[in-house]
Write an enzyme that holds these catalytic residues in place. Sequence first.
Site, PDB file in Angstrom:
ATOM      1  CE1 TYR A 116      -5.018   1.676  -3.491  1.00  0.00           C
ATOM      2  CE2 TYR A 116      -3.075   0.336  -3.877  1.00  0.00           C
ATOM      3  CZ  TYR A 116      -3.797   1.216  -3.083  1.00  0.00           C
ATOM      4  OH  TYR A 116      -3.277   1.614  -1.871  1.00  0.00           O
ATOM      5  CE  LYS A 140      -3.601  -1.782  -0.997  1.00  0.00           C
ATOM      6  NZ  LYS A 140      -2.459  -2.297  -0.209  1.00  0.00           N
ATOM      7  CG  ASP A 181       9.855  -9.412  -6.845  1.00  0.00           C
ATOM      8  OD1 ASP A 181      10.000  -9.217  -8.061  1.00  0.00           O
ATOM      9  OD2 ASP A 181       8.745  -9.410  -6.262  1.00  0.00           O
ATOM     10  CB  ILE A 220      -0.418   8.384   3.479  1.00  0.00           C
ATOM     11  CG1 ILE A 220      -1.388   7.392   4.128  1.00  0.00           C
ATOM     12  CG2 ILE A 220       0.706   8.746   4.449  1.00  0.00           C
ATOM     13  CD1 ILE A 220      -0.765   6.053   4.478  1.00  0.00           C
TER      14      ILE A 220
HETATM   15  C1  VAH Z   1      -3.288   5.872  -4.036  1.00  0.00           C
HETATM   16  N1  VAH Z   1      -2.055   6.767  -2.145  1.00  0.00           N
HETATM   17  O1  VAH Z   1      -3.493   7.042  -4.351  1.00  0.00           O
HETATM   18  C2  VAH Z   1      -2.836   5.616  -2.594  1.00  0.00           C
HETATM   19  C3  VAH Z   1      -4.014   5.451  -1.646  1.00  0.00           C
HETATM   20  C4  VAH Z   1      -6.288   6.240  -0.943  1.00  0.00           C
HETATM   21  C5  VAH Z   1      -5.170   6.359  -1.938  1.00  0.00           C
HETATM   22  O2  VAH Z   1      -4.413   4.134  -1.514  1.00  0.00           O
HETATM   23  O3  VAH Z   1      -3.405   4.942  -4.791  1.00  0.00           O
END
Ligand code: VAH
Length: 274
Positions: free
Chosen positions: A102, A106, A13, A132
């Site tokens: 998220y 980042k 982890d 991706i």
């Molecule tokens: C998401 N695949 O969908 C990731 C990515 C730009 C999107 O950071 O959260």
Amino acid sequence: QELTEAGPWLAFDVRNPAALEGAVTEHQIDAIMHLASLLSAVAETQPQQAWDVNVNGLINALEAARRHRCALFFPSSIAAFGPATPPERTPQVTVQRPTAIYGITKVTGELLCDYYHARYGVDARGLRYPGIVSAKTLPGGGTTDYAVHIFRAALKERRYECFLAADTRLDLMYMPDAVRAAIELMEADGAKLAHRNAYNVTAMSVTPQELADAIACRLPGFTISYRVDPVRQAIADSWPRSLDDSAARAEWGWRPAYDLEAMVDEMLRTLSSG
Ligand code: VAH
């Protein structure tokens, strides 16, 4: 199975600093490619856990890199931008006020990597990846997951129900380009990296309808329908529609190899061969 047969591996982890540091010392790691993260959609269901994994996990990796003089790669994202960011040809240096947890993790990660580089000399480098697309692994909890699921659904059922609206334009990249970009960045001359944390990189700017049309050209009879998920649509609408990756091209020679047509051809070929 392909991954576990590719070389030595260890499960732990990233929130456990001792386990992470132990892996570094046991295997004499000299570069940490720190990819562990909760993705955008699943992070919204558990924002506190997303912060714990995405930020505290990164701090543990940066601390191990500092103590053991490792380089570190950090995958940022187009999610590091928000509604106040210019959405077309988003510049390398611009407003970064993401509204999803998220993206907040980042931006925080980019700033932590820059801090560890400036304060401790850690060779931390990062990329702001678009969505991706991989033939090898199923996605987990992302907003761009539609661009992976659509291929398997097209081959299996000749139809796909998309959770984003038809005109939701986002940057995408085929996985081989994403892997090569990380390797080329980590092998680049550090003295030339003015924007090391983190570079805009992209390969294509696509809508679900454009992706479906490209698949239908190769799979006659394939159809797409839409059932919009308001949570993931709101996340996608807060992100750029296209990135300006000129800094990556100028500072370390970034060039994508796969455009939409090449990616669709190879995804269908790879998934069809099982
Ligand atoms: C998401 N695949 O969908 C990731 C990515 C730009 C999107 O950071 O959260």
